[in-house]
Enzyme design. Structure first.
Site, PDB file in Angstrom:
ATOM      1  N   LEU A   1      17.648   9.966   7.949  1.00  0.00           N
ATOM      2  CA  LEU A   1      17.020  11.326   7.623  1.00  0.00           C
ATOM      3  C   LEU A   1      15.809  10.878   7.337  1.00  0.00           C
ATOM      4  O   LEU A   1      15.171   9.711   6.505  1.00  0.00           O
ATOM      5  CB  LEU A   1      17.329  11.663   6.778  1.00  0.00           C
TER       6      LEU A   1
ATOM      7  N   HIS B   1      11.528  19.287 -14.722  1.00  0.00           N
ATOM      8  CA  HIS B   1      11.302  18.846 -14.333  1.00  0.00           C
ATOM      9  C   HIS B   1      11.776  17.665 -13.784  1.00  0.00           C
ATOM     10  O   HIS B   1      12.485  17.443 -12.396  1.00  0.00           O
ATOM     11  CB  HIS B   1       9.929  17.546 -14.101  1.00  0.00           C
TER      12      HIS B   1
ATOM     13  N   ASP C   1       9.575  24.496  -6.417  1.00  0.00           N
ATOM     14  CA  ASP C   1       8.099  25.212  -7.739  1.00  0.00           C
ATOM     15  C   ASP C   1       8.446  26.219  -8.359  1.00  0.00           C
ATOM     16  O   ASP C   1      10.281  26.671  -7.843  1.00  0.00           O
ATOM     17  CB  ASP C   1       7.343  26.632  -7.155  1.00  0.00           C
TER      18      ASP C   1
ATOM     19  N   GLU D   1       8.695  29.030  10.215  1.00  0.00           N
ATOM     20  CA  GLU D   1       8.799  29.751   9.603  1.00  0.00           C
ATOM     21  C   GLU D   1       8.808  29.537   8.270  1.00  0.00           C
ATOM     22  O   GLU D   1       8.957  28.706   7.519  1.00  0.00           O
ATOM     23  CB  GLU D   1      10.376  30.365  10.490  1.00  0.00           C
TER      24      GLU D   1
END
Ligand code: IPE
Ligand code: IPE
Ligand code: MG
Length: 253
Positions: free
Chosen positions: A137, A43, A26, A210
């Site tokens: 990944l 962006h 954000d 967390e």
């Protein structure tokens, strides 16, 4: 059978390096505004930071990275911004997928993809097929994603799969139908840009994650900022309902 344990059913094993990091990227608009640039410039810069983040995860051996790119509520934005975001998504897929593939990254897009135009849907399908064999990944991009949508689509699929069953549903029944069934729950959630809210991201999966909030805007969230988030994570005591003393006790022989 579920691939991974649920944090509410068993205490998960945890390591110093988080296995799964989930991020609300954000602050792009504010980053651009500070520079008197159109929001889309933020962006565009944001995509560069995604590249940096993927590189950092590959280097550190983080196995799952999940990024919130477009929420089910982001359609409420001005039509021009929505369409520029879609164009950027198309461009990013066209330009980045080969490189992700070369680096052993498996790409998945989660969310309700049905409103996207045919070309974008095709690019998504191709990218997922192309990278399906990669294991270094797991990169997940949430697009037109909403946490409530996810739970509801999962419940609907679960019920449809066993129409004769009337009651006694459990978490384990729902697990395989949730969008992120292939991943362990996030260890670390990061939200940049200063807001301290979940904004309908992974509601179910964040049960024991967390949480890390930083005022740093996403286009400024570089490798050093990421290292700070990891360091903060490493200071946390993840108790999963137990007492602090229980964590330091030696397990019984
Ligand atoms: C996040 O940045 C990117 C998307 C939601 C697509 P924003 O566009 O929300 O940036 P701010 O919050 O207005 O600064
Ligand atoms: C959340 O950011 C969604 C994404 C980053 C894709 P928003 O900027 O849309 O969130 P709110 O509206 O401020 O909660
Ligand atoms: Mg925002």
């Amino acid at each position: 059978m579920a691939l991974f344990s649920s944090s509410t059913r068993q205490v998960p094993t945890i390591a110093a390096v988080p296995k799964h990091v989930a991020v609300i990227m954000d602050g792009n608009g504010r980053w651009a505004k500070k520079r008197f640039l159109p929001r889309v410039a933020g962006h565009v810069k944001g995509v560069e930071l995604v590249r940096e983040m993927v590189r950092a995860c590959l280097e550190q051996g983080i196995e799952y990275l999940t990024l919130f790119a477009f929420s089910s509520e982001n359609w409420r934005r001005p039509q021009e911004e929505v369409s520029l975001l879609m164009q950027l998504f198309v461009k990013a897929l066209e330009q980045e997928v080969d490189k992700l593939h070369r680096n052993g990254v498996r790409l998945r897009i989660i969310g309700d993809l049905s409103p996207f135009d045919a070309r974008l849907q095709q690019l998504i399908a191709d990218a997922q097929v192309k990278t399906a064999g990669n294991t270094r990944l797991n990169l997940t991009v949430a697009a037109n994603y909403g946490g409530r949508w996810d739970v509801m689509q999962g419940v609907n699929k679960m019920l449809a799969a066993q129409p004769e069953k009337r009651e006694g549903w459990s978490e384990a029944d729902l697990d395989p139908y949730l969008s992120m069934h292939y991943a362990p729950e996030p260890d670390l959630f990061i939200r940049t840009g200063g807001e301290e809210r979940i904004s309908n991201f992974l509601l179910w999966q964040l049960a024991y994650t967390e949480l890390y909030f930083t005022p740093t805007l996403w286009p400024d969230f570089n490798t050093e900022e990421f290292a700070k988030a990891i360091a903060s994570y490493q200071q946390r005591e993840r108790r999963f309902g137990r007492t602090s003393e229980q964590l330091t006790e030696k397990p019984h022989a």
